[in-house]
Design a protein around this motif. Structure first.
Motif, mmCIF file in Angstrom:
data_model
loop_
_atom_site.group_PDB
_atom_site.id
_atom_site.type_symbol
_atom_site.label_atom_id
_atom_site.label_comp_id
_atom_site.label_asym_id
_atom_site.label_seq_id
_atom_site.Cartn_x
_atom_site.Cartn_y
_atom_site.Cartn_z
ATOM 1 N N ASN A 8 0.387 2.155 -5.136
ATOM 2 C CA ASN A 8 -0.886 2.878 -5.246
ATOM 3 C C ASN A 8 -1.058 3.508 -6.630
ATOM 4 O OD1 ASN A 8 -2.013 2.277 -2.829
ATOM 5 N ND2 ASN A 8 -1.173 4.055 -1.752
ATOM 6 N N ILE A 9 0.088 3.964 -7.221
ATOM 7 C CA ILE A 9 0.003 4.520 -8.596
ATOM 8 C C ILE A 9 -0.567 3.461 -9.545
ATOM 9 C CG2 ILE A 9 1.369 5.344 -10.581
ATOM 10 C CD1 ILE A 9 3.271 6.676 -8.522
ATOM 11 N N SER A 57 0.830 -1.214 0.000
ATOM 12 C CA SER A 57 0.000 0.000 0.000
ATOM 13 C C SER A 57 0.866 1.267 0.000
ATOM 14 C CB SER A 57 -0.952 0.001 1.200
ATOM 15 O OG SER A 57 -0.196 -0.184 2.371
ATOM 16 N N GLY A 58 2.048 1.147 -0.565
ATOM 17 C CA GLY A 58 2.943 2.296 -0.666
ATOM 18 C C GLY A 58 2.588 3.165 -1.859
ATOM 19 N N ASP A 59 3.400 4.244 -2.089
ATOM 20 C CA ASP A 59 3.103 5.206 -3.157
ATOM 21 C C ASP A 59 3.127 4.569 -4.537
ATOM 22 O OD1 ASP A 59 2.822 7.094 -1.278
ATOM 23 O OD2 ASP A 59 4.850 7.935 -1.476
ATOM 24 N N PHE A 60 4.193 3.767 -4.762
ATOM 25 C CA PHE A 60 4.344 3.191 -6.118
ATOM 26 C C PHE A 60 3.232 2.185 -6.435
ATOM 27 C CE2 PHE A 60 8.730 4.489 -4.998
ATOM 28 C CZ PHE A 60 8.891 5.435 -5.999
ATOM 29 N N ASP A 105 7.041 -1.797 -3.109
ATOM 30 C CA ASP A 105 7.377 -0.376 -2.944
ATOM 31 C C ASP A 105 8.835 -0.184 -2.507
ATOM 32 O OD1 ASP A 105 4.960 1.283 -3.452
ATOM 33 O OD2 ASP A 105 4.118 -0.231 -2.129
ATOM 34 N N ASN A 133 -4.161 2.781 -8.816
ATOM 35 C CA ASN A 133 -5.057 3.840 -9.297
ATOM 36 C C ASN A 133 -5.260 3.780 -10.811
ATOM 37 O OD1 ASN A 133 -5.439 4.818 -6.748
ATOM 38 N ND2 ASN A 133 -3.760 6.316 -6.868
#
Lengths: 387, 310
Positions: A63-64, A58-61, A114, A67
């Protein structure tokens, strides 16, 4: 007098069951059959895959990526029907769903994704050569839709990789401008076949109807009987053509009802281009009928000549299917076939399919046929001694 | 126009198809108000002659004068004044009798009312029937109806009774006599000698494209001599026929149907002589008939053939 006489010829035609069947019912039935068989084959439906996304990060990468997939599974133009699984390992159950076709593909963002991406970026910044961070994609080897879904997913991931690279380095992106010419709507077999069937209905009435009936009028000495009256040949033939014109209109109304009301064709039968090409077809094909009646010795030979002309004209005129890529040994028939130009012209001007020929040719070539057959027919009838 | 005594005058008309002389120097005149008949077997040139006058065929040579005007081919003006019934009557099959008559009526400037024509040809009951549903006789009556729809001065009827049963034929004859009473001039072709005899005021007998005899039916019959005709079937025998000659009998023997036709003014003597010779030769005589001479005998005398021979 021409109009009055034309009503007699029309009445006679409309009362003949065989004539009604072949010239009105048959084209309508043919259109229904063709649409039933081919519309699903030709229609380009929106691609819509069922896929599973297993998200164990559930990190930034991650999540990209998440999304992006979520965006592609929303709205009218969605590509995926997405089912999200969080914090589970790919087990027998998900793979079983893939085998059973419940999903076309499984995308897994693995645990530690991530941190791996972050360390990868850091290492690259110091000039180290590192291996890419993997996203796992499970597909079914012998399933075409699964393979197609994997190609779509691959292109999405490639695009995301490109975005990552662009943001991390100074890469100039070259953009290619594109413009969609013609209709933005997808190919519709109903729209494709409707004007074609109108042409073919006119073809049945014009070539077979006129050709055989006038041959019978000659063979049965009905023309001779008319010749004995003060009615001029011009008056007779105009009256007769006008009676077929009423018939053409009737055909078009019936086919328009089937095309527009039953099959929701987007073709407007009252548009200028539609009417123009329909008229051009009427005149051109009718002269084929007059020509056959003028050269045939009797009704049987008119039928034979009609049948000989029918097959190449009907099946190699692009009425039922596109004929641009036919083999060379039949290509010449396509090229000299006036139906090819009429069908291409009407479809192009209605925005159904671009014509492979210049529009002026789609008018000029049928007109040339019209003039040639008209002149031959006039000459033949003038020199004819009706015995 | 009506002051002309002859509505049609034909002079030395010729029409050849290769070596076939369909019409070979035909000349005749058609008197106003008469029934003029071209009588002859199939292929004699009757229809070709008629169709040349009607303007359907172009002659190779000859002169045609119709309604007092010499024409190469009749035009619209003449077509307004003539009525034609062709040998075969095919019409637009899915039109009713009334519609067919109305359609043809519209081709002419003047003419009769459709109802009057329906009454005249006795097709009132069939006015709503499609042409294709009519019997042969009804169809022929419709053809005559179409021929008179413009109230023509001159009617051309090409074998109007061929293929009809005797009752239907008789009904057509009555129509033609009625038309004659109305002052119409009728040109008729037929291969029925009894039709020509019954209807014609003037008969031209045609064979092989030529007119071989013409006159009133009575004059033509009288011209062959003999008050009576004896017909018998016999086997062909040269010496028997020679003996008939020697006896002075005026006969024609048709070798095709083995029919012997003897014209005589003394029936009893002729039969006695015939039977005597037959008995002497051992020849059987069958199907004896004694009758008045007719146009068939005229044709037989002139050509040695019968009118309706194959």
């Amino acid at each position: 007098m021409i109009i009055k006489n034309s009503t007699y010829f029309f009445k006679s035609a409309i009362r003949e069951k065989a004539y009604i069947f072949w010239c009105i019912a048959f084209p309508a039935i043919l259109m229904m059959i063709l649409i039933t068989i081919f519309s699903s084959l030709y229609e380009v439906k929106r691609v819509n895959f069922d896929i599973y996304l297993v998200k164990n990060e559930s990190g930034d990468f991650s999540n990209i990526i998440y999304n992006v997939f979520e965006d592609l599974s929303k709205g009218e133009e969605k590509i995926f029907n997405l089912k999200i699984f969080k914090d589970i390992s790919i087990g027998e159950k998900l793979l079983e769903d893939l085998k059973k076709g419940k999903t076309k593909l499984i995308v897994e963002i693995p645990e530690g994704f991530d941190s791996l991406v972050l360390s990868n970026i850091t290492m690259r910044m110091f000039g180290a050569d590192v291996n890419p961070v993997p996203i796992k994609v499970y597909t079914l080897r012998h399933s075409l839709s699964s393979q197609a879904a994997s190609m779509v997913v691959r292109s999405i991931i490639d695009r995301m990789n490109l975005e990552f690279v662009k943001r991390m380095t100074n890469v100039n992106e070259y953009k290619v401008k594109s413009k969609i010419l013609g209709s933005k709507k997808g190919f519709s077999y109903v729209d494709f076949i409707f004007p074609g069937i109108v042409i073919i209905a006119i073809f049945f009435t014009g070539m077979f109807g006129i050709g055989q009936e006038l041959s019978w009028y000659r063979e049965g000495k009905i023309l001779k009987r008319f010749q004995l009256t003060p009615i001029s040949p011009l008056n007779f033939f105009l009256s007769y053509f006008l009676s077929r014109f009423y018939f053409f209109i009737l055909q078009i109304l019936v086919l328009s009802f089937v095309g527009k009301v039953i099959y929701k064709s987007s073709v407007n039968p009252f548009s200028f281009y539609f009417i123009f090409y329909v008229f051009l077809t009427m005149f051109t094909i009718s002269t084929f009928g007059f020509f056959i009646s003028a050269v045939a010795k009797n009704t049987n030979s008119a039928n034979v000549i009609g049948q000989i002309l029918n097959f190449p004209l009907q099946f190699l005129g692009g009425i039922y299917f596109p004929v641009n890529d036919v083999p060379w040994f039949v290509k010449w028939i396509v090229i000299i076939n006036p139906i090819t130009y009429l069908a291409a012209g009407i479809r192009d001007t209605l925005g159904i399919m671009p014509s492979p020929y210049p529009i002026y040719l789609t008018i000029l070539i049928p007109l040339v046929y019209f003039l040639i057959f008209l002149l031959i027919s006039i000459k033949k009838y003038r020199n004819m001694e009706l015995t | 126009m009506n002051s002309h005594k002859f509505l049609v005058e034909v002079e030395d008309l010729r029409k050849y198809y290769g070596n076939v002389k369909a019409v070979d120097g035909v000349s005749f005149k058609i008197k106003q108000g008469s029934i003029f008949t071209l009588l002859g077997p199939n292929g004699a040139g009757k229809t070709t002659t008629l169709e040349i006058i009607e303007g359907l065929r172009t002659p190779d040579s000859g002169k045609i004068t119709i309604f007092g005007r010499q024409v190469d081919r009749i035009g619209r003006e003449e077509k307004e004044l003539i009525g034609v019934s062709l040998q075969e009557t095919n019409l637009i099959s899915h039109l009713t009798v009334r519609e067919t008559l109305s359609m043809f009526r519209s081709f002419y400037k003047r003419g009769l009312k459709v109802d009057d024509v329906l009454d005249f040809v006795n097709l009132k009951e069939k006015e709503k029937s499609y042409v294709e549903k009519l019997s042969g006789g009804q169809r022929q009556r419709l053809a005559i109806g179409l021929a008179i729809i413009n109230d023509p001065l001159l009617l051309f009827l090409d074998e109007p009774t061929t293929g009809l049963d005797p009752q239907a034929r008789r009904s057509v004859w009555d129509l033609l006599l009625d038309l004659k009473k109305k002052g119409k001039t009728i040109v008729l072709t037929t291969h029925y000698m009894e039709e020509a005899e019954f209807l014609a005021d003037w008969v031209c007998i045609m064979d092989h494209g030529k007119i071989i005899a013409e006159g009133t039916p009575e004059d033509l019959i009288r011209s062959i001599g003999g008050e009576s005709v004896i017909e018998v079937d016999i086997e062909e025998n040269h010496s028997f026929l020679e003996d008939l000659n020697n006896m002075g009998l005026n006969y024609v023997f048709n070798s095709k149907n083995k029919r012997l036709v003897i014209k005589t003014n003394n029936v009893l003597e002729a039969i006695e002589n015939l039977l005597k010779i037959a008995k002497g030769k051992g020849i059987k005589v069958r199907n004896e008939t004694i009758r008045q001479p007719n146009l068939e005998d005229v044709f037989l005398t002139l050509t040695g053939r019968q009118l309706r021979e194959e």
